[in-house]
Write a protein that holds these residues in place. Structure first.
Motif, short mmCIF file in Angstrom:
data_model
loop_
_atom_site.label_atom_id
_atom_site.label_comp_id
_atom_site.label_asym_id
_atom_site.label_seq_id
_atom_site.Cartn_x
_atom_site.Cartn_y
_atom_site.Cartn_z
N LEU A 140 -21.61 23.32 -7.04
CA LEU A 140 -22.26 23.69 -8.29
C LEU A 140 -21.90 25.11 -8.74
O LEU A 140 -22.14 25.48 -9.88
N THR A 141 -21.34 25.90 -7.85
CA THR A 141 -20.99 27.28 -8.18
C THR A 141 -19.48 27.50 -8.25
O THR A 141 -19.04 28.63 -8.45
N GLU B 230 0.84 -1.18 0.00
CA GLU B 230 0.00 0.00 0.00
C GLU B 230 0.88 1.24 0.00
O GLU B 230 1.61 1.50 0.96
N ALA B 231 0.84 2.00 -1.08
CA ALA B 231 1.60 3.24 -1.14
C ALA B 231 1.05 4.20 -0.09
O ALA B 231 -0.13 4.19 0.22
N ALA B 232 1.93 5.03 0.43
CA ALA B 232 1.52 5.98 1.45
C ALA B 232 0.87 7.21 0.83
O ALA B 232 0.56 8.15 1.53
N HIS B 233 0.68 7.20 -0.47
CA HIS B 233 0.16 8.37 -1.16
C HIS B 233 -1.21 8.08 -1.76
O HIS B 233 -1.55 6.94 -2.07
N ASN B 234 -1.99 9.13 -1.92
CA ASN B 234 -3.36 9.00 -2.37
C ASN B 234 -3.56 9.64 -3.74
O ASN B 234 -2.72 10.42 -4.20
N ILE B 235 -4.69 9.32 -4.36
CA ILE B 235 -5.09 9.96 -5.60
C ILE B 235 -6.33 10.79 -5.31
O ILE B 235 -7.32 10.28 -4.77
N TRP B 236 -6.27 12.07 -5.66
CA TRP B 236 -7.38 12.99 -5.41
C TRP B 236 -7.98 13.45 -6.73
O TRP B 236 -7.25 13.80 -7.66
N ILE B 237 -9.30 13.47 -6.80
CA ILE B 237 -10.00 13.86 -8.02
C ILE B 237 -10.93 15.04 -7.71
O ILE B 237 -11.61 15.04 -6.69
N TRP B 238 -10.92 16.03 -8.59
CA TRP B 238 -11.88 17.13 -8.50
C TRP B 238 -12.62 17.23 -9.82
O TRP B 238 -12.01 17.18 -10.90
N ILE B 239 -13.96 17.36 -9.75
CA ILE B 239 -14.81 17.40 -10.94
C ILE B 239 -15.60 18.71 -10.94
O ILE B 239 -16.40 18.96 -10.04
N ASP B 240 -15.37 19.53 -11.94
CA ASP B 240 -16.08 20.81 -12.08
C ASP B 240 -17.54 20.55 -12.42
O ASP B 240 -17.85 19.86 -13.39
N ARG B 241 -18.45 21.13 -11.62
CA ARG B 241 -19.89 20.98 -11.88
C ARG B 241 -20.56 22.34 -11.99
O ARG B 241 -21.77 22.47 -11.77
N SER B 242 -19.78 23.37 -12.33
CA SER B 242 -20.34 24.71 -12.46
C SER B 242 -21.20 24.80 -13.72
O SER B 242 -21.24 23.88 -14.55
N ALA B 243 -21.88 25.93 -13.89
CA ALA B 243 -22.90 26.06 -14.94
C ALA B 243 -22.38 25.80 -16.34
O ALA B 243 -23.05 25.17 -17.15
N SER B 244 -21.18 26.29 -16.66
CA SER B 244 -20.67 26.11 -18.03
C SER B 244 -20.48 24.65 -18.39
O SER B 244 -20.50 24.28 -19.56
N MET B 245 -20.31 23.80 -17.38
CA MET B 245 -20.11 22.38 -17.63
C MET B 245 -21.40 21.69 -18.07
O MET B 245 -21.37 20.55 -18.53
N GLY B 246 -22.54 22.36 -17.93
CA GLY B 246 -23.80 21.76 -18.34
C GLY B 246 -24.06 21.82 -19.83
O GLY B 246 -25.04 21.27 -20.32
#
Length: 304
Positions: A170-171, A93-109
């Protein structure tokens, strides 16, 4: 010069699955989760071999005892069920993580008739699929600034629930202020149509402690080509402003030059902190971007 007239801001710009794409998320999430699992299964080959034996805490497998090994490594309970000796191996088990961010603001719609899905739907499918594939490969994954990193096999459902409950997201057209640990992996998925100086500030802050990362710029095909001519009304999904253009065709070359410069700026931002940039158009399969990201992450972590 083309005639232009600006309209007052409106609460919700018209169009096919525009702002609703980022707001009415809960009703579509079950379908997106199913799609993410389908894409994840296609990524499995890109993440093969990620698990390996080592001094981790999670059980991985039993294997036959080899002469010369310390007797203390023998699992006597398992060995009692057979006529040979077995060793309990634990997962590395690596001591490091994977982080994900997903843009859900208005333009993404936004989604044009040329797209397979709205940008927000594609971003969610891609992010959830990557999380599922990474966890299947033995990694710990979390939503940047929203959840803790975990290796739970229910990662897709957990992330989906957290995203639906996160109304504030969302904003937000940029990732939250967060400080991943050194050598953590960060994946930011957005259309990145925000001014470059704001993108640069956010990326530099996240990368400041030594985390590695990847920008995934999701684009609708018409955002790259601007195939308009004649009278047109352009809508800004973030501000609600509308622009009445007398001759849209006259804007084409200038627009394409500007979007190319913006993409070049994103590339410079990524390169400046040692990150990668992936451009993904929504008229292409999600698996294409997923496989590229899986390969990039595996290469950065020295596995695969």
């Amino acid at each position: 010069m083309a005639a232009v007239r600006a309209h007052d801001a409106i609460p919700r710009a018209p169009g096919r699955r525009e702002s609703e794409g980022a707001v009415a998320l809960a009703s579509r999430m079950p379908r997106l989760v199913l799609e993410a699992r389908r894409v994840s299964s296609m990524l499995a080959h890109g993440l093969h071999g990620r698990r390996r034996a080592g001094p981790g805490e999670s059980f991985w497998q039993f294997r036959p005892f080899v002469n010369g090994e310390a007797a203390a490594r023998i699992d006597w309970r398992r060995s009692a069920r057979d006529d040979r000796l077995y060793v309990r191996e634990r997962e590395w088990e690596a001591a490091h993580n994977i982080w994900i961010w997903i843009d859900r603001s208005a333009s993404m719609g936004f989604a044009s008739d040329l797209a397979q899905a709205a940008k927000v739907e594609r971003a969610l499918v891609l992010g959830l699929a990557l999380a599922d594939a990474f966890v299947d490969g033995g990694e710990r994954v979390g939503l940047l600034g929203l959840t803790r990193a975990t290796a739970s096999r229910k990662i897709v459902e957990a992330m989906a629930q957290a995203l639906v409950a996160d109304a504030a997201g969302l904003t937000q057209d940029l990732p939250p202020r967060a400080a991943p640990a050194r050598f953590d992996e960060v994946i930011l998925i957005s259309d990145f149509l925000t001014p470059l100086e704001r993108v640069a500030s956010a990326v530099q802050e996240i990368a400041g402690r030594g985390s590695r990362g990847h920008l995934v710029a999701v684009a609708d095909p018409i955002e790259e080509t601007f195939p308009f001519s004649g009278q047109a009304v352009l809508h800004d999904l973030e501000s609600g402003l509308s622009l009445d253009v007398g001759d849209a065709g006259a804007w084409g070359d200038a627009y394409r030059t500007r979007i190319q410069a913006h993409r070049a700026g994103l590339s410079e931002i990524a390169r400046g902190v040692g990150w990668t940039l992936t451009l993904h158009r929504t008229d292409r399969p999600a698996s294409e971007a997923g496989l590229r990201l899986a390969t990039l992450v595996a290469a950065a972590r020295g596995t695969g």
